[in-house]
Scaffold this motif. Structure first.
Motif, PDB file in Angstrom:
ATOM      1  N   ILE A   1       6.138 -32.463 -36.136  1.00 12.37           N
ATOM      2  CA  ILE A   1       5.445 -33.312 -35.560  1.00 12.37           C
ATOM      3  C   ILE A   1       5.985 -34.489 -36.311  1.00 12.37           C
ATOM      4  O   ILE A   1       5.462 -35.397 -34.768  1.00 12.37           O
ATOM      5  CB  ILE A   1       4.226 -33.090 -35.482  1.00 12.37           C
ATOM      6  CG1 ILE A   1       3.681 -31.560 -35.189  1.00 12.37           C
ATOM      7  CG2 ILE A   1       3.151 -33.237 -34.873  1.00 12.37           C
ATOM      8  CD1 ILE A   1       2.821 -31.353 -35.073  1.00 12.37           C
ATOM      9  N   ALA A   2       5.184 -35.224 -36.783  1.00 15.36           N
ATOM     10  CA  ALA A   2       5.698 -36.801 -37.594  1.00 15.36           C
ATOM     11  C   ALA A   2       6.506 -37.260 -37.304  1.00 15.36           C
ATOM     12  O   ALA A   2       7.352 -38.273 -37.241  1.00 15.36           O
ATOM     13  CB  ALA A   2       5.236 -36.624 -39.299  1.00 15.36           C
ATOM     14  N   GLU A   3       8.019 -36.175 -37.905  1.00 13.75           N
ATOM     15  CA  GLU A   3       9.089 -36.706 -37.121  1.00 13.75           C
ATOM     16  C   GLU A   3       9.423 -37.006 -35.975  1.00 13.75           C
ATOM     17  O   GLU A   3      10.072 -38.406 -35.232  1.00 13.75           O
ATOM     18  CB  GLU A   3      10.277 -35.719 -37.338  1.00 13.75           C
ATOM     19  CG  GLU A   3      10.940 -35.905 -38.985  1.00 13.75           C
ATOM     20  CD  GLU A   3      11.253 -34.455 -39.169  1.00 13.75           C
ATOM     21  OE1 GLU A   3      11.725 -34.141 -38.151  1.00 13.75           O
ATOM     22  OE2 GLU A   3      11.976 -34.383 -40.547  1.00 13.75           O
ATOM     23  N   VAL A   4       8.823 -36.588 -34.415  1.00  5.92           N
ATOM     24  CA  VAL A   4       8.774 -37.008 -33.558  1.00  5.92           C
ATOM     25  C   VAL A   4       7.941 -38.362 -33.293  1.00  5.92           C
ATOM     26  O   VAL A   4       9.194 -39.091 -32.264  1.00  5.92           O
ATOM     27  CB  VAL A   4       8.307 -35.589 -32.602  1.00  5.92           C
ATOM     28  CG1 VAL A   4       7.780 -36.047 -31.368  1.00  5.92           C
ATOM     29  CG2 VAL A   4       9.599 -34.419 -32.564  1.00  5.92           C
ATOM     30  N   ILE A   5       6.913 -37.901 -33.818  1.00  8.24           N
ATOM     31  CA  ILE A   5       6.095 -39.282 -33.725  1.00  8.24           C
ATOM     32  C   ILE A   5       6.476 -40.666 -34.293  1.00  8.24           C
ATOM     33  O   ILE A   5       6.230 -41.613 -33.117  1.00  8.24           O
ATOM     34  CB  ILE A   5       4.719 -39.174 -33.843  1.00  8.24           C
ATOM     35  CG1 ILE A   5       3.689 -37.675 -33.107  1.00  8.24           C
ATOM     36  CG2 ILE A   5       3.657 -40.197 -33.538  1.00  8.24           C
ATOM     37  CD1 ILE A   5       2.849 -37.286 -33.938  1.00  8.24           C
ATOM     38  N   ARG A   6       6.882 -40.366 -35.016  1.00 10.04           N
ATOM     39  CA  ARG A   6       7.922 -41.820 -35.855  1.00 10.04           C
ATOM     40  C   ARG A   6       9.563 -41.818 -34.909  1.00 10.04           C
ATOM     41  O   ARG A   6       9.626 -43.539 -34.626  1.00 10.04           O
ATOM     42  CB  ARG A   6       8.633 -41.666 -37.337  1.00 10.04           C
ATOM     43  CG  ARG A   6       8.962 -42.000 -37.740  1.00 10.04           C
ATOM     44  CD  ARG A   6       9.430 -42.029 -39.460  1.00 10.04           C
ATOM     45  NE  ARG A   6      10.083 -41.540 -38.753  1.00 10.04           N
ATOM     46  CZ  ARG A   6      10.745 -39.781 -39.582  1.00 10.04           C
ATOM     47  NH1 ARG A   6       9.744 -39.775 -40.589  1.00 10.04           N
ATOM     48  NH2 ARG A   6      11.839 -39.311 -39.373  1.00 10.04           N
ATOM     49  N   ASP A   7      10.279 -40.835 -34.491  1.00  8.18           N
ATOM     50  CA  ASP A   7      11.110 -41.508 -34.196  1.00  8.18           C
ATOM     51  C   ASP A   7      11.095 -42.043 -32.839  1.00  8.18           C
ATOM     52  O   ASP A   7      12.215 -42.876 -31.936  1.00  8.18           O
ATOM     53  CB  ASP A   7      12.072 -40.282 -34.383  1.00  8.18           C
ATOM     54  CG  ASP A   7      12.708 -40.068 -35.978  1.00  8.18           C
ATOM     55  OD1 ASP A   7      12.353 -41.093 -36.293  1.00  8.18           O
ATOM     56  OD2 ASP A   7      12.885 -38.891 -35.869  1.00  8.18           O
ATOM     57  N   TYR A   8      10.659 -40.760 -31.888  1.00  4.82           N
ATOM     58  CA  TYR A   8      10.769 -41.562 -30.505  1.00  4.82           C
ATOM     59  C   TYR A   8       8.948 -42.434 -29.751  1.00  4.82           C
ATOM     60  O   TYR A   8       9.250 -42.788 -29.093  1.00  4.82           O
ATOM     61  CB  TYR A   8      10.306 -40.215 -29.667  1.00  4.82           C
ATOM     62  CG  TYR A   8      11.035 -39.371 -29.881  1.00  4.82           C
ATOM     63  CD1 TYR A   8      12.594 -39.823 -29.607  1.00  4.82           C
ATOM     64  CD2 TYR A   8      11.480 -38.303 -30.257  1.00  4.82           C
ATOM     65  CE1 TYR A   8      14.045 -38.723 -29.740  1.00  4.82           C
ATOM     66  CE2 TYR A   8      12.565 -36.746 -30.290  1.00  4.82           C
ATOM     67  CZ  TYR A   8      13.876 -37.387 -30.677  1.00  4.82           C
ATOM     68  OH  TYR A   8      14.605 -36.267 -30.302  1.00  4.82           O
ATOM     69  N   GLY A   9       8.130 -42.301 -31.001  1.00  2.90           N
ATOM     70  CA  GLY A   9       7.179 -43.889 -30.466  1.00  2.90           C
ATOM     71  C   GLY A   9       6.659 -44.522 -31.681  1.00  2.90           C
ATOM     72  O   GLY A   9       6.425 -45.675 -31.043  1.00  2.90           O
ATOM     73  N   GLU A  10       7.704 -44.716 -32.868  1.00  4.50           N
ATOM     74  CA  GLU A  10       8.314 -45.677 -33.193  1.00  4.50           C
ATOM     75  C   GLU A  10       6.603 -46.739 -33.849  1.00  4.50           C
ATOM     76  O   GLU A  10       6.283 -46.775 -33.824  1.00  4.50           O
ATOM     77  CB  GLU A  10       8.900 -47.052 -33.211  1.00  4.50           C
ATOM     78  CG  GLU A  10       9.964 -46.807 -32.418  1.00  4.50           C
ATOM     79  CD  GLU A  10      10.837 -48.190 -31.666  1.00  4.50           C
ATOM     80  OE1 GLU A  10      11.854 -49.021 -32.040  1.00  4.50           O
ATOM     81  OE2 GLU A  10      10.229 -48.292 -30.863  1.00  4.50           O
ATOM     82  N   GLU A  11       6.177 -45.096 -34.397  1.00  4.29           N
ATOM     83  CA  GLU A  11       4.459 -44.880 -34.881  1.00  4.29           C
ATOM     84  C   GLU A  11       4.140 -45.151 -37.078  1.00  4.29           C
ATOM     85  O   GLU A  11       4.360 -44.038 -37.122  1.00  4.29           O
ATOM     86  CB  GLU A  11       3.769 -43.357 -34.144  1.00  4.29           C
ATOM     87  CG  GLU A  11       2.469 -43.029 -34.755  1.00  4.29           C
ATOM     88  CD  GLU A  11       1.492 -44.769 -34.195  1.00  4.29           C
ATOM     89  OE1 GLU A  11       1.097 -45.673 -35.269  1.00  4.29           O
ATOM     90  OE2 GLU A  11       0.967 -44.980 -32.858  1.00  4.29           O
ATOM     91  N   ARG A  12       3.625 -45.985 -36.869  1.00 11.46           N
ATOM     92  CA  ARG A  12       3.578 -45.793 -37.948  1.00 11.46           C
ATOM     93  C   ARG A  12       2.784 -45.493 -38.656  1.00 11.46           C
ATOM     94  O   ARG A  12       3.173 -44.247 -40.212  1.00 11.46           O
ATOM     95  CB  ARG A  12       2.625 -47.256 -38.384  1.00 11.46           C
ATOM     96  CG  ARG A  12       3.699 -48.655 -38.462  1.00 11.46           C
ATOM     97  CD  ARG A  12       3.465 -50.054 -38.535  1.00 11.46           C
ATOM     98  NE  ARG A  12       1.856 -50.348 -38.050  1.00 11.46           N
ATOM     99  CZ  ARG A  12       0.739 -50.954 -38.271  1.00 11.46           C
ATOM    100  NH1 ARG A  12       0.679 -51.042 -39.839  1.00 11.46           N
ATOM    101  NH2 ARG A  12       0.267 -50.876 -38.016  1.00 11.46           N
ATOM    102  N   PHE A  13       1.493 -44.488 -37.866  1.00 12.83           N
ATOM    103  CA  PHE A  13       0.709 -43.318 -38.722  1.00 12.83           C
ATOM    104  C   PHE A  13       1.167 -42.096 -38.275  1.00 12.83           C
ATOM    105  O   PHE A  13       0.116 -41.389 -38.117  1.00 12.83           O
ATOM    106  CB  PHE A  13      -0.971 -43.786 -37.936  1.00 12.83           C
ATOM    107  CG  PHE A  13      -1.108 -45.055 -38.590  1.00 12.83           C
ATOM    108  CD1 PHE A  13      -1.098 -45.694 -39.599  1.00 12.83           C
ATOM    109  CD2 PHE A  13      -0.881 -45.800 -37.997  1.00 12.83           C
ATOM    110  CE1 PHE A  13      -2.517 -46.793 -40.104  1.00 12.83           C
ATOM    111  CE2 PHE A  13      -1.666 -47.307 -37.821  1.00 12.83           C
ATOM    112  CZ  PHE A  13      -2.194 -47.113 -39.302  1.00 12.83           C
ATOM    113  N   ALA A  14       2.064 -41.934 -38.005  1.00 17.90           N
ATOM    114  CA  ALA A  14       2.821 -40.649 -37.686  1.00 17.90           C
ATOM    115  C   ALA A  14       1.926 -39.272 -38.302  1.00 17.90           C
ATOM    116  O   ALA A  14       2.230 -38.144 -38.684  1.00 17.90           O
ATOM    117  CB  ALA A  14       4.544 -40.148 -37.577  1.00 17.90           C
TER     118      ALA A  14
END
Length: 306
Positions: free
Chosen positions: A144-157
């Motif tokens: 889940i963290a990888e998806v939110i970081r990689d596709y959303g460029e979210e710092r708090f993934a």
């Protein structure tokens, strides 16, 4: 009674003009029909012998396409990754309008938006595949963290993923958009001015569950085969991940490639010629704020496919 969700087509004139369809007898492709704004404008320019083929995964878009009574037009209930099914060198112009349409965002039942409470779905085609709720119910926190970081460029993934896992263990899986938006708001410690804290997470999950970037890469590759020489490729993107892929694809195929293992051999011909990059006017952005991040990139096919 069905609600008529409104949609304002972005870069309408610019994209259609870039295809050079006026009076043409060629076949053109609208790879993302949506609510048909671009398709109708292309048909208005095509000559009597021209043809327009549209693609869309969304059943609601396909239903809207059924309202077009024009013998030159046809719609396929497919994603644009299937462009390669068209005959080689058969297309005079190909348009891709990436992302989601306003009716999809504004309809709570589709689950795309944190602004409305609805089922946590986000599938472009709700008749196929796994919803976001189903995926979040079983996915590992690391994934889940990888998806939110990689596709959303979210710092708090990582924090968001941990919060989703904790919520799942304590109260059961997330099932609505409001639940996810509230959870993300609690996990994101600093907020970008003017942006909802859930923006990047919702973007990431939508892109992932629909395999949007992978489909874009497949469609761009297929464009080289289906476009005829001097055929135009026009792509409208709305965020950096999409635009980076389009930009790099056009650049990679606009260069002369020399095989270093055979330095005296003829270099491979370039396959595309970059025509330009266009952004919405200030007037369009004022009239439709969703246009502000749009970028249209245009390229022209050079040599015939091998």
């Amino acid at each position: 009674m069905d609600t008529a969700w409104n949609h304002t087509t972005v870069l309408l004139e610019e994209a259609v003009d870039a295809l050079q369809a006026a009076g043409s007898r060629d076949t053109f492709v609208d790879a993302t029909f949506g609510r048909g704004g671009h398709s109708r404008a292309i048909l208005a320019q095509l000559g009597p012998q021209g043809r327009l083929i549209a693609f869309d995964k969304d059943p609601e878009a396909v239903a809207e396409a059924g309202r077009i009574e024009d013998a030159r037009f046809s719609i396929r209930h497919q994603g644009f990754a299937d462009l390669g099914q068209l005959p080689p060198s058969s297309v005079g112009g190909l348009l891709m309008d990436l992302g989601i349409s306003s009716p999809q965002i504004d309809n709570p039942a589709r689950g795309f938006s944190f602004r409305f409470d609805g089922p946590l779905d986000m599938r472009m085609d709700p008749t196929r595949g796994q919803s976001v709720a189903d995926w979040l119910a079983t996915a590992e926190p690391k994934q889940i963290a990888e998806v939110i970081r990689d596709y959303g460029e979210e710092r708090f993934a990582v924090q968001i993923a941990k919060a989703i896992a904790a919520r799942r263990q304590e109260r059961g899986p997330l099932s609505t958009t409001a639940e996810l938006a509230e959870l993300v708001a609690g996990a994101v410690k600093t907020r970008e001015p003017g942006q909802n804290p859930a923006t990047r997470t919702f973007q990431a999950l939508r892109i992932f569950i629909n395999a949007e970037l992978e489909e874009l890469q497949q469609a761009l590759k297929a464009s080289l085969a289906v476009l005829k020489p001097q055929g135009r490729l026009a792509v409208i993107s709305f965020h950096s991940l999409e635009d980076r892929i389009v930009k790099q694809f056009i650049a990679a195929h606009s260069r002369t490639v020399v095989d270093r293992r055979a330095p005296f051999a003829e270099p491979a011909p370039t396959l595309l010629h970059s025509v330009g990059r266009i952004k919405p006017s200030e007037a369009e952005v004022r009239a439709n704020p969703r246009a502000r991040s749009a970028i249209l990139r245009v390229a022209e096919r050079t040599e015939a496919p091998c």
